[in-house]
Design a protein around this motif. Structure first.
Motif, short mmCIF file in Angstrom:
data_model
loop_
_atom_site.label_atom_id
_atom_site.label_comp_id
_atom_site.label_asym_id
_atom_site.label_seq_id
_atom_site.Cartn_x
_atom_site.Cartn_y
_atom_site.Cartn_z
N GLY A 1 13.00 -30.19 -64.73
CA GLY A 1 13.44 -31.34 -64.32
C GLY A 1 12.29 -32.52 -63.83
O GLY A 1 12.09 -33.74 -64.20
N GLN A 2 11.23 -31.89 -63.26
CA GLN A 2 9.96 -32.65 -62.71
C GLN A 2 8.91 -32.90 -63.97
O GLN A 2 8.30 -33.90 -63.96
CB GLN A 2 9.35 -32.03 -61.46
N THR A 3 9.07 -31.87 -65.06
CA THR A 3 8.03 -31.96 -65.89
C THR A 3 8.42 -32.56 -67.37
O THR A 3 7.65 -33.14 -67.78
CB THR A 3 7.25 -30.75 -65.96
N VAL A 4 9.82 -32.05 -67.48
CA VAL A 4 10.52 -32.40 -68.88
C VAL A 4 11.58 -33.13 -68.96
O VAL A 4 11.51 -34.15 -69.50
CB VAL A 4 10.47 -31.04 -69.95
N CYS A 5 12.47 -32.72 -68.25
CA CYS A 5 13.77 -33.33 -68.29
C CYS A 5 14.02 -34.13 -67.17
O CYS A 5 14.74 -34.30 -66.21
CB CYS A 5 14.96 -32.38 -68.38
N HIS A 6 12.91 -35.46 -67.00
CA HIS A 6 13.11 -36.21 -66.26
C HIS A 6 13.83 -37.34 -66.39
O HIS A 6 14.58 -37.30 -67.57
CB HIS A 6 11.61 -36.69 -65.42
N HIS A 7 13.54 -38.53 -65.88
CA HIS A 7 14.50 -39.71 -66.14
C HIS A 7 14.55 -40.15 -67.53
O HIS A 7 15.27 -40.65 -68.08
CB HIS A 7 14.53 -40.91 -65.23
N SER A 8 13.21 -39.97 -68.02
CA SER A 8 13.12 -40.27 -69.33
C SER A 8 12.69 -39.02 -70.09
O SER A 8 11.42 -38.88 -70.18
CB SER A 8 11.99 -41.38 -69.75
N PRO A 9 13.68 -38.23 -70.50
CA PRO A 9 13.26 -36.79 -70.82
C PRO A 9 12.32 -36.69 -72.18
O PRO A 9 12.53 -37.31 -73.06
CB PRO A 9 14.74 -36.09 -71.16
N ASN A 10 11.32 -35.73 -72.14
CA ASN A 10 10.66 -35.47 -73.00
C ASN A 10 11.03 -34.15 -73.96
O ASN A 10 10.64 -33.08 -74.06
CB ASN A 10 9.18 -34.92 -72.74
N CYS A 11 12.25 -34.81 -74.70
CA CYS A 11 13.09 -33.75 -75.17
C CYS A 11 12.26 -33.17 -76.34
O CYS A 11 12.57 -31.82 -76.86
CB CYS A 11 14.40 -34.45 -76.10
N ARG A 12 11.48 -33.70 -77.01
CA ARG A 12 10.57 -33.08 -78.46
C ARG A 12 9.95 -31.63 -77.96
O ARG A 12 9.73 -30.91 -78.64
CB ARG A 12 9.59 -33.89 -78.83
N VAL A 13 9.56 -31.50 -76.58
CA VAL A 13 8.77 -30.26 -76.09
C VAL A 13 9.65 -29.29 -75.46
O VAL A 13 9.22 -28.23 -74.98
CB VAL A 13 7.56 -30.70 -75.63
N CYS A 14 11.23 -29.66 -75.37
CA CYS A 14 11.76 -28.90 -74.49
C CYS A 14 12.42 -27.57 -75.02
O CYS A 14 12.78 -27.65 -76.23
CB CYS A 14 13.01 -29.80 -74.00
N VAL A 15 12.16 -26.62 -74.43
CA VAL A 15 12.43 -25.10 -74.78
C VAL A 15 14.29 -25.04 -74.90
O VAL A 15 14.81 -24.00 -75.48
CB VAL A 15 12.15 -24.02 -74.12
N LEU A 16 14.98 -26.02 -74.35
CA LEU A 16 16.35 -26.04 -74.21
C LEU A 16 16.81 -26.99 -75.38
O LEU A 16 18.13 -27.06 -75.54
CB LEU A 16 16.93 -26.53 -72.89
N LYS A 17 16.08 -27.71 -76.11
CA LYS A 17 16.78 -28.69 -77.15
C LYS A 17 17.68 -28.18 -77.99
O LYS A 17 18.92 -28.95 -78.23
CB LYS A 17 15.32 -29.30 -77.65
N ASP A 18 17.67 -26.90 -78.59
CA ASP A 18 18.83 -26.46 -79.52
C ASP A 18 19.94 -26.27 -78.68
O ASP A 18 20.98 -26.27 -79.48
CB ASP A 18 18.30 -25.35 -80.19
N LEU A 19 20.08 -26.41 -77.46
CA LEU A 19 21.14 -26.00 -76.63
C LEU A 19 22.03 -27.22 -76.33
O LEU A 19 22.84 -27.46 -75.81
CB LEU A 19 20.97 -25.37 -75.39
#
Ligand code: SF4
Length: 237
Positions: free
Chosen positions: A208-226
């Motif tokens: 939540g602090q580094t990727v899925c914050h208030h403006s999420p960086n979804c492109r690098v997220c390991v959970l994106k396909d979920l």
């Protein structure tokens, strides 16, 4: 919003845990153990930590520890003086009043400032006892029973965890803090230990602090396909 079950193992909490763990270990190595406080110290720490940046809450916590030799000393200090010391944590006035009231309440009910007796309670009973104290909600009660010397297997859900669970669709987007806490607690499998749940909290919070914050960086997220929220954001699904 619902999980896309085609991508999931049956338990979303477990799937998310192992994905974040794998990503963390690949980049930073294995997770370690935390410093363990007694339950009263952990309660003060957890109240200060709520919706406040970690460096700020830690500075306030260290200031209280440096200024007072015991929590009983702090109990005799006015909430205004505590608020002055813990600035600039978020909601400093409220937190100071809650810490003061909780310390007084524990002393009144138990005749001493100790929560060690909770070791004889079940996780649910210990959390219910704590949540009857002023200012103690689900996040603080879970942190006290898990992170302290009580070492009980409770899932700790903070604001990062809530936001991510809602975006993933594991819980309803308008669910209250308490409803999110209870829904996620039901997903914890029996094999997850106190340490596993500490790691789970750390991993989700860090996500939540580094990727899925208030403006999420979804492109690098390991959970994106979920995550339909993330896939819609990136791919327009
Ligand atoms: S895909 Fe985006 S919204 Fe979904 S968990 Fe990842 S960062 Fe958060």
């Amino acid at each position: 919003m619902q999980f896309d079950l085609a991508f999931m193992e049956p338990n979303p909490l477990v799937e998310v845990h192992f994905r974040l763990l794998k990503a963390h270990v690949r980049t930073h190595g294995p997770l370690g153990r935390w410093i363990t406080f007694d339950p009263i110290t952990q309660m003060v720490h957890a109240v200060l930590d709520g919706r406040t940046r970690e460096d700020i809450s830690k500075r306030a916590f260290r200031k209280l520890c440096g200024r007072f030799t015991s929590w009983d000393d702090l109990r005799h200090v006015s909430p205004d003086a505590i608020a002055y010391l813990i600035q600039p944590v978020t909601f400093a006035d409220n937190k100071a009043a809650q810490i003061s009231a909780a310390l007084h309440r524990i002393h009144y009910l138990r005749g001493a400032l100790s929560l060690d007796f909770l070791a004889g309670y079940s996780v649910e009973a210990a959390r219910a006892w704590l949540e009857a104290l002023p200012g103690v909600g689900p996040k603080v009660s879970a942190a006290v029973v898990n992170f302290s010397t009580l070492g009980m297997p409770a899932l700790v859900v903070d604001s990062h965890y809530q936001r991510i669970a809602k975006r993933l669709g594991v819980v309803a987007s308008k669910a209250s803090d308490r409803a999110v806490d209870r829904s996620l607690a039901r997903l914890v499998p029996g094999w997850m230990t106190t340490d596993d749940l500490q790691h789970n909290y750390f991993l989700v919070k860090r996500h939540g602090q580094t990727v899925c914050h208030h403006s999420p960086n979804c492109r690098v997220c390991v959970l994106k396909d979920l995550c339909l929220f993330g896939r819609r954001r990136c791919d327009g699904f």
